[in-house]
Design a protein around this motif. Structure first.
Motif, PDB file in Angstrom:
ATOM      1  N   GLY B  85       0.803  -1.225   0.000  1.00 10.64           N
ATOM      2  CA  GLY B  85       0.000   0.000   0.000  1.00 10.64           C
ATOM      3  C   GLY B  85       0.833   1.271   0.000  1.00 10.64           C
ATOM      4  N   ALA B  86       2.012   1.224  -0.615  1.00  2.96           N
ATOM      5  CA  ALA B  86       2.887   2.408  -0.643  1.00  2.96           C
ATOM      6  C   ALA B  86       2.107   3.614  -1.160  1.00  2.96           C
ATOM      7  N   GLY B  87       2.160   4.706  -0.411  1.00  3.98           N
ATOM      8  CA  GLY B  87       1.478   5.930  -0.841  1.00  3.98           C
ATOM      9  C   GLY B  87       0.067   6.072  -0.291  1.00  3.98           C
ATOM     10  N   PHE B  88      -0.466   5.014   0.273  1.00  3.52           N
ATOM     11  CA  PHE B  88      -1.814   5.094   0.841  1.00  3.52           C
ATOM     12  C   PHE B  88      -1.798   5.764   2.214  1.00  3.52           C
ATOM     13  N   GLU B  89      -2.995   6.207   2.614  1.00  2.00           N
ATOM     14  CA  GLU B  89      -3.113   6.871   3.918  1.00  2.00           C
ATOM     15  C   GLU B  89      -3.836   5.968   4.914  1.00  2.00           C
ATOM     16  N   ARG B  90      -3.890   6.475   6.129  1.00  2.00           N
ATOM     17  CA  ARG B  90      -4.443   5.693   7.236  1.00  2.00           C
ATOM     18  C   ARG B  90      -5.773   5.014   6.916  1.00  2.00           C
ATOM     19  N   GLY B  91      -6.723   5.807   6.411  1.00  2.00           N
ATOM     20  CA  GLY B  91      -8.048   5.251   6.098  1.00  2.00           C
ATOM     21  C   GLY B  91      -7.968   4.160   5.032  1.00  2.00           C
ATOM     22  N   ASP B  92      -7.039   4.335   4.096  1.00  2.00           N
ATOM     23  CA  ASP B  92      -6.872   3.330   3.039  1.00  2.00           C
ATOM     24  C   ASP B  92      -6.405   2.003   3.631  1.00  2.00           C
ATOM     25  N   PHE B  93      -5.493   2.095   4.592  1.00  2.00           N
ATOM     26  CA  PHE B  93      -4.989   0.853   5.204  1.00  2.00           C
ATOM     27  C   PHE B  93      -6.107   0.105   5.937  1.00  2.00           C
ATOM     28  N   VAL B  94      -7.029   0.868   6.529  1.00  2.00           N
ATOM     29  CA  VAL B  94      -8.172   0.201   7.172  1.00  2.00           C
ATOM     30  C   VAL B  94      -8.985  -0.546   6.106  1.00  2.00           C
ATOM     31  N   GLU B  95      -9.139   0.081   4.937  1.00  2.00           N
ATOM     32  CA  GLU B  95      -9.860  -0.586   3.839  1.00  2.00           C
ATOM     33  C   GLU B  95      -9.123  -1.849   3.384  1.00  2.00           C
ATOM     34  N   LEU B  96      -7.785  -1.751   3.323  1.00  2.00           N
ATOM     35  CA  LEU B  96      -6.991  -2.925   2.942  1.00  2.00           C
ATOM     36  C   LEU B  96      -7.216  -4.061   3.937  1.00  2.00           C
ATOM     37  N   ALA B  97      -7.238  -3.712   5.230  1.00  2.00           N
ATOM     38  CA  ALA B  97      -7.465  -4.736   6.260  1.00  2.00           C
ATOM     39  C   ALA B  97      -8.820  -5.400   6.060  1.00  2.00           C
ATOM     40  N   LYS B  98      -9.819  -4.569   5.721  1.00  2.00           N
ATOM     41  CA  LYS B  98     -11.162  -5.139   5.508  1.00  2.00           C
ATOM     42  C   LYS B  98     -11.163  -6.076   4.303  1.00  2.00           C
ATOM     43  N   ALA B  99     -10.444  -5.665   3.238  1.00  2.00           N
ATOM     44  CA  ALA B  99     -10.376  -6.516   2.037  1.00  2.00           C
ATOM     45  C   ALA B  99      -9.708  -7.848   2.375  1.00  2.00           C
ATOM     46  N   LEU B 100      -8.644  -7.783   3.164  1.00  2.00           N
ATOM     47  CA  LEU B 100      -7.934  -9.010   3.567  1.00  2.00           C
ATOM     48  C   LEU B 100      -8.858  -9.894   4.402  1.00  2.00           C
ATOM     49  N   ASP B 101      -9.628  -9.268   5.284  1.00  2.00           N
ATOM     50  CA  ASP B 101     -10.554 -10.006   6.141  1.00  2.00           C
ATOM     51  C   ASP B 101     -11.609 -10.719   5.293  1.00  2.00           C
ATOM     52  N   ARG B 102     -12.107 -10.005   4.289  1.00  2.00           N
ATOM     53  CA  ARG B 102     -13.110 -10.603   3.396  1.00  2.00           C
ATOM     54  C   ARG B 102     -12.513 -11.791   2.642  1.00  2.00           C
ATOM     55  N   ALA B 103     -11.304 -11.578   2.093  1.00  2.00           N
ATOM     56  CA  ALA B 103     -10.656 -12.645   1.317  1.00  2.00           C
ATOM     57  C   ALA B 103     -10.410 -13.866   2.204  1.00  2.00           C
ATOM     58  N   ALA B 104      -9.949 -13.621   3.442  1.00  2.00           N
ATOM     59  CA  ALA B 104      -9.689 -14.726   4.370  1.00  2.00           C
ATOM     60  C   ALA B 104     -10.978 -15.485   4.651  1.00  2.00           C
ATOM     61  N   GLY B 105     -12.075 -14.727   4.805  1.00  2.00           N
ATOM     62  CA  GLY B 105     -13.375 -15.347   5.051  1.00  2.00           C
ATOM     63  C   GLY B 105     -13.819 -16.191   3.862  1.00  2.00           C
ATOM     64  N   LEU B 106     -13.610 -15.649   2.663  1.00  2.82           N
ATOM     65  CA  LEU B 106     -14.056 -16.352   1.451  1.00  2.82           C
ATOM     66  C   LEU B 106     -13.355 -17.691   1.266  1.00  2.82           C
ATOM     67  N   VAL B 107     -12.037 -17.714   1.517  1.00  4.82           N
ATOM     68  CA  VAL B 107     -11.307 -18.976   1.306  1.00  4.82           C
ATOM     69  C   VAL B 107     -11.352 -19.872   2.543  1.00  4.82           C
ATOM     70  N   GLY B 108     -11.901 -19.349   3.633  1.00  4.65           N
ATOM     71  CA  GLY B 108     -12.140 -20.178   4.817  1.00  4.65           C
ATOM     72  C   GLY B 108     -10.940 -20.409   5.721  1.00  4.65           C
ATOM     73  N   VAL B 109      -9.897 -19.572   5.603  1.00  8.75           N
ATOM     74  CA  VAL B 109      -8.748 -19.766   6.513  1.00  8.75           C
ATOM     75  C   VAL B 109      -9.093 -19.236   7.903  1.00  8.75           C
TER      76      VAL B 109
END
Lengths: 181, 459
Positions: B85-109
């Motif tokens: 996330g080079a260049g992203f700001e604080r709020g963007d990183f929270v969005e990245l975390a949410k995306a990772l959480d969704r992906a983790a949920g989808l694949v069931g890890v």
């Protein structure tokens, strides 16, 4: 020819048996033997000239000079014998079953296997402190879903009071042998 | 030929002694997921993770069933997110975390690690934004774990980052107050963080790694404890010496590691993803009989934390490595005994009885991996004191060329002796008292860098 020999165990049995085969100019291909409670049994595969008959082999083995005679069976096999050891089937499993000693345990578990078309590749049993342990190496190649066998085994364990565990042979191979191949 | 004694020993190991593969962790490189904006980047990340790990969990389950060895956790580690996330700001990183959480949920890890940064020498603007995002990012997600490397034997310790992480730990605990500060259990601070560690919360997929790789973490404190008990009852304690016990640990570790290697290679083959390393760590769980503390008891200290505890742990750690190194083609990660207080029932009990204090725990981390792990401390401890505790742990790693980490949980509203429980693998423990609170703030206020130690200058 397939030769089976049974005798009270003593030093020199293998030397005597293989000596007899040697004198008949036989070629020993493979041999497996086991000793249980002081008695030895041995199975050999040997090839001979076509003039040698099973009776010749039995006669030769009967002339050994020990105090106890061998019990010998010889069977002539017409088809060529596959000597190279086949690879272990991929679905080779180890089943261990333990429980209080009573008659019919081995018959029970082997019938369980037979009913499902499971071949027993090897079997070892021990009795210690009234606990009977059976270890079976099984070929589950014909089983579509291992889970079904596990479920059936759980039912069988409940019925018989045995503690039964079924695990893949690979686990024992990698934990007991140096090589992982 | 069937050797019944060997077979029964292995059956016991798996059935009765808690042998399992603690984790199979798929490392995934996300550097190619950076898009023109945050939305696009999140979409690419989700796509890549679901593409590569779509069959991961079912495949692990299949291999586990086939072999009859449980795989407790299926996890994913990713490229440290601050690089992605080079260049992203604080709020963007929270969005990245949410995306990772969704992906983790989808694949069931179970869990996903790598919401991370490496700042041992300096921090970029992105790194600062990332650190600022951690409390919210971990509070609004459930499967994402964060870690940060703030020191190394090569570069020294970044004291500015250290100051920030102390405050981050506090804020994280406050934000997850309703769960007793559980957020802090998902954040770990490292010195010499390895890029192939499969264990959480500190798993990352290092920049040096291939596109995707599978790493395996074995377990087995219970197996080793039972093997030692069997040896002692068979031979009699009076006939054994310490080297006999070390040898038994070594041989048992060999077998445990082999099981992990077998599982890892079969999963790797089935998925067509390169096999990375086996991490030889002894990882306890709160389950009775699966404790590193128990091994210390068996090896001769009546209280964990009593004099001798550090020496025993040193021997245990060494014997585990010796047995495991020969068993596996490739060893990596942390590879040592863990002493996570909350996750090890006997360590937690020792804290409750006052037998194990923070200072002794710190001494023990000098000879094992990984550090002050899952230590619940009073919520009233200030951020500077937390930073200073972390600084001590980082210094141990820096000077001794080893990985050390700190995962401290300042439980809001609780004081020393109160009990905190997170349930499941995260366990429970009494809160550990902290001495000399509030006496290190002048040290932390300096900021800057702790220079690299002299033995880093080898060129």
């Amino acid at each position: 020819m397939i030769i089976s020999v049974m005798s009270k165990d003593r030093p020199g049995i293998i030397a005597d048996v293989t000596g007899a085969i040697f004198e008949l100019e036989g070629d020993l291909a493979d041999l497996n033997q086991s000793v249980l409670c002081g008695y030895l049994t041995m199975i050999l595969i040997a090839t001979f000239n076509s003039s040698i008959t099973p009776e010749d082999v039995i006669a030769k083995l009967s002339h050994t000079t020990s105090e106890e005679k061998f019990d010998v069976l010889v069977k002539k096999v017409d088809t060529p014998i596959e000597i190279l050891k086949a690879r272990m089937p991929e679905k080779t499993y180890i089943l261990t079953a333990q429980g209080k000693n009573k008659s019919g345990l081995v018959h029970g578990i082997s019938s369980f296997c037979y009913e499902r078309g499971i071949n027993i590749l090897d079997l070892a049993t021990t009795l210690a402190d009234d606990q009977y342990t059976m270890i079976l190496q099984l070929d589950l190649s014909h089983i579509a879903a291992i889970k079904d066998v596990r479920d059936d085994l759980a039912g069988y364990a409940d019925k018989t009071g045995l503690r039964i565990v079924l695990q893949h042979n690979d686990i024992f191979r990698v934990t007991h042998e140096i090589s992982m191949k | 030929m069937l050797r019944s004694d060997q077979i029964l020993a292995t059956v016991e190991m798996i059935q009765k002694e808690n042998l399992d593969v603690r984790t199979v962790t798929m490392g995934i490189n996300l550097l190619d997921c950076r898009g023109g904006n945050i939305k696009e980047t999140c979409a690419r990340i989700e796509k890549k993770i679901t593409h590569l790990a779509g069959e991961f969990v079912p495949t692990c389950d299949l291999v586990s069933r086939r072999l009859g060895i449980p795989i407790v956790n299926k996890r994913i580690s990713i490229t440290p997110i601050a690089f992605v996330g080079a260049g992203f700001e604080r709020g963007d990183f929270v969005e990245l975390a949410k995306a990772l959480d969704r992906a983790a949920g989808l694949v069931g890890v179970d869990i996903l690690g790598g919401f991370s940064a490496q700042v041992e020498k300096g921090m970029t603007t992105t790194d600062r934004e990332y650190i600022a995002s951690i409390p919210e990012a971990l509070a609004v997600t459930s499967k994402v774990c964060a870690s940060i490397n703030i020191g190394s034997s090569q570069k020294g310790i970044n004291m500015d980052a250290l100051d920030m992480v102390g405050r981050t730990v506090k804020e994280l605990a406050e934000r997850t107050k309703a769960q007793n500060g559980f957020g802090a259990a998902k954040f770990v601070v490292f010195c010499n963080q390895p890029g192939d560690n499969p264990f959480m919360a500190g798993a990352i997929h290092g920049l040096e790694e291939a596109d995707a790789v599978l790493n395996v973490g074995v377990s087995g404190p219970g197996v080793i404890a039972r093997a030692l008990e069997r040896l002692i009852s068979t031979n009699g304690a009076e006939n054994l010496r310490l080297d006999d016990l070390a040898e038994e640990i070594k041989q048992t570790t060999f077998r445990v590691t082999r099981c992990g290697e077998l599982v890892g290679r079969q999963v790797s083959k089935a998925l067509g993803i390169e096999f990375g390393v086996v991490d030889l760590s002894l990882a306890p769980t709160p389950t009775v009989g699966d404790s590193v503390g128990e091994i210390l008891h068996i090896l001769g200290v009546d209280a964990i934390g009593a004099p001798g505890s550090t020496a025993i742990l040193a021997m245990l750690n060494d014997a585990v490595k010796k047995g495991g190194l020969f068993a596996s083609k490739t060893v990596g990660g942390l590879s040592g005994a863990f002493i996570p207080v909350m996750e090890d029932a006997l360590l937690a009990e020792a804290v409750g009885r006052g037998e194990l204090c923070l200072e002794k725990l710190e001494a023990m981390t000098c000879v094992c991996s990984v550090g002050l792990d899952m230590v619940a401390i009073p919520g009233s401890v200030d951020a500077e004191t937390i930073s200073a505790i972390i600084a001590d742990e980082m210094a141990i790693g820096m000077i001794n060329n080893k990985t050390t980490a700190a995962r401290l949980i300042p439980v809001p509203g609780k004081e020393a002796g109160d009990i905190v429980s997170f349930g499941g693998l995260f366990g429970a423990s009494p809160i550990m008292p902290i001495r000399n609170v509030g006496k290190s703030s002048r040290f932390i206020a300096w900021g800057g860098r702790m220079p690299a130690p002299i033995h880093s200058f080898k060129n």
